[in-house]
Design an enzyme around this catalytic site. Sequence first.
Site, PDB file in Angstrom:
ATOM      1  N   GLU A  62     -35.847   7.363  10.418  1.00 44.37           N
ATOM      2  CA  GLU A  62     -36.333   6.438   9.387  1.00 44.37           C
ATOM      3  C   GLU A  62     -37.848   6.513   9.448  1.00 44.37           C
ATOM      4  O   GLU A  62     -38.438   6.277  10.508  1.00 44.37           O
ATOM      5  CB  GLU A  62     -35.833   5.016   9.652  1.00 44.37           C
ATOM      6  CG  GLU A  62     -34.307   4.888   9.647  1.00 44.37           C
ATOM      7  CD  GLU A  62     -33.640   5.371   8.366  1.00 44.37           C
ATOM      8  OE1 GLU A  62     -34.288   5.323   7.293  1.00 44.37           O
ATOM      9  OE2 GLU A  62     -32.488   5.824   8.430  1.00 44.37           O
ATOM     10  N   CYS A  76     -42.705  -1.043   7.823  1.00 44.94           N
ATOM     11  CA  CYS A  76     -42.417   0.125   6.989  1.00 44.94           C
ATOM     12  C   CYS A  76     -42.071  -0.323   5.578  1.00 44.94           C
ATOM     13  O   CYS A  76     -42.254   0.405   4.626  1.00 44.94           O
ATOM     14  CB  CYS A  76     -41.275   0.920   7.593  1.00 44.94           C
ATOM     15  SG  CYS A  76     -39.960  -0.148   8.108  1.00 44.94           S
TER      16      CYS A  76
END
Length: 550
Positions: free
Chosen positions: A294, A328
């Site tokens: 990720e 993020c």
Amino acid sequence: MSTHAIFRSPPAVNEPIHDYEPGSSARSRLQLRVEQMRNERIEIPLVIGGKDVTTGDLKQAVMPHDKEHVLADVHQGTAEHVQQAVDAAAKAWADWSRWPWEERATVLLRAAELLSGPWRDTLNAATMLGQSKTAHQAEIDAACESIDFMRFNVEFMTRIYEEQPISSRGLWNRMEYRPLEGFVFAVSPFNFTAIAANLTSSPALMGNTVVWKPAGTAMLSAYYLMRLFQEAGLPDGVINLVYGSGATIGDAAIGNPHLAGIHFTGSTPVFNGMWRTVATNMEHYRNYPRIVGETGGKDFIVAHPSADVDALATAIVRGSFEYQGQKCSASSRVYAPSNLWPALKERLQEQIATIKVGDVSDFGNYMGAVIDGASFKTQAAAIEEAKSNGQTEIVAGGGYDDSRGFFVDPTVIETRDPDFRTMREELFGPVVTTYVYDEKRWDDTLDLVDRTAPYGLTGAVFSADRAAAAHAQDRLRYAAGNFYVNDKPTGAVVGQQPFGGARASGTNDKAGSMWNLIRWVSPRSIKETFTPPQDYRYPFMDAEPDSAGT
Ligand code: NAD
């Protein structure tokens, strides 16, 4: 060990969030732990095969908001320590990969319970001081999200195990979800203690053993997390903690023939590099490694001309500046319609003027410091670029100061260039750029949102017009793996919004769901026939009756 029941795990529920309001006992306990930790300087070892390992090569763990203040001296490992960790993982695997699932589950459920109670303040304090999170940000990460991962993953595991094939009469088909053959290399980022908890414990829960390299800027919380796992009863060698430089530890681990998987969260370039290293080692592996990563984001908020300005302003402030924009999922590009921009700009300016930035031990602060000097430089360079560019201006914030800690003010840039660098590149700091579009160009704006950045992690649409929201949801189908309607794009909750994105944001294996756990098993189909045939011949081969019917 053997099992004589089909057990049901305790139903998973999200951990309640402590508010830490003034006068509460939770607040005074946390403050006490923060003060204790701030006043000590500990030595942190590697943990390999359950043993503390010292190397003598020390790196300091400092506080980003008080950069000269050393919290710990941390032993750094080399390729040799990676080999020791791989050996320890292999030794532990022989036993752990055969443990009944419910025994593995109890370790994680116990860790969750310890973290909910006696370990909560310790992991929160380490995350506050070492990663510069406020009490609230540490609470929703280090405590609540870590606990949620541990509890929900147990439930997801059982859902996977329940997935079984059909069996026709006379036989029994079964699927066994074997742990991977080899070790999983977990590489965690600085920004979420919970991600470190999940990257390591989710493969372990599925019966794998793990070599773990945490970020060099989150070493203190990694240490306490490891101690928590040990106290919860994790057998020696199931998770092996190796600090050290990314490239040194990474190359040694990825070059090992027993690499069975990579569980990574961090930036896109680092993940790309790891994938390339896997490719160059392809001939040596015993199995094709599972690669789960990720990575970065350039997350957007796009507002329709019908949007509610107050909700939008709040989403921008919370979504872009909480934890200094170092999520993020943080919104870092905003598309505002021309009809709303004057009011939105005013609201942002008003709200941002009230935001306090400083030491996270002062609970009045909404923001701490960015993680290190490199990030500070990135933010400062972007702010200066915006100041000097004819197409852009700073409409709020714009200050930065690293004399004591790496402090950057919450900053809003307005640009007339939709391709301005800060609309495309991840800065990973409290700097958000707004492009004001002609309110009549909604469709073109959606195209712009989709094509401007290479990422596809999170995004939000604000609209009071239902049809416009539905259209955006369709048009931006691949622009975000986590899509929000009238909500900020941050704050995904385990079990509620499984997290991850595609394009340059990663493999989208959805942390906090069974889709992630499925990557850590190698299923085996077992067919058993109860009364096997005794003759190789089939009926169609029998002799035809002759034409006379005899
Ligand atoms: P980073 O890429 O700098 O570091 C991540 C980890 O990789 C660290 O442990 C680092 O030491 C290690 N590393 C560095 N070089 C390596 C190498 N050559 N081989 C092996 N490991 C190596 O990321 P960061 O600064 O810690 O975290 C911020 C980044 O993480 C941002 O890009 C952010 O978007 C991303 N992130 C993504 C998600 C998500 O779910 N998509 C979640 C959190 C963070």
